[in-house]
Design a protein around this motif. Sequence first.
Motif: not given
Length: 232
Positions: A166-185
Amino acid sequence: MGDIRRRSVVALGVTGLVAPLALALTAAPAQSATNCTTQAGPYQKQVEKFLGRPVDGRQSAADCKAIKAFQDRNGITPDIGYAGPVTWAVMDLINQQKAVGKNPGKDGKCPVNKGRIACVNLTLQLSWIQDGRKLVYGPVPVRTGRKGYTTRTGLKKIYWRDLHHVSTLYNVPMPYSQFFDGGQAFHSVGLSMWNPPGSHGCVNMTTKDAQKYWSLLRTGDDVFVYGRKPGT
């Protein structure tokens, strides 16, 4: 993980496609009482052809209904059945994506000497997984960063995965997150992949595709992002 979580926040976008500013800011045409315009748009014939309607360049009630339904499915506003630049830009992109078929790597841009790698073509808004020259999964439509939040290009590696992020900045769910560049996933969203203008940098996917990426990729796998999203 506190520090990683702070680095790994990004939100999905929720509004209309970035079009050339002069076109995007044109006044909306007159509407009927049913919230459906009677005015033909500048891309009337192209839109009619895409939707399988009679191609005569004249707006009919049936044309408007079909265009409006497409706009509603893809979050295009205003959804008044007008064949304008934003609606046609989405349709044209879909046509280009279909033309790729099952050979997304034919442009030779995504490395074939890395083994398993997730490729992202920003220009065509497509992603796929390949192993050498073998296509493993895809291509699938994706939704990448809008203007001002572009998905960064180059060779990356998946460095963190979080199934229920869950994004702590925007408070939105981001299921199945796979981060590859900073906050980009890579992560799933409950929106059309053609919902404009795009994300805040992440590579949005359908739930089905995000689940498949989750099952196929691992921490340390390569990701290659290239091209440029129209309007960014």
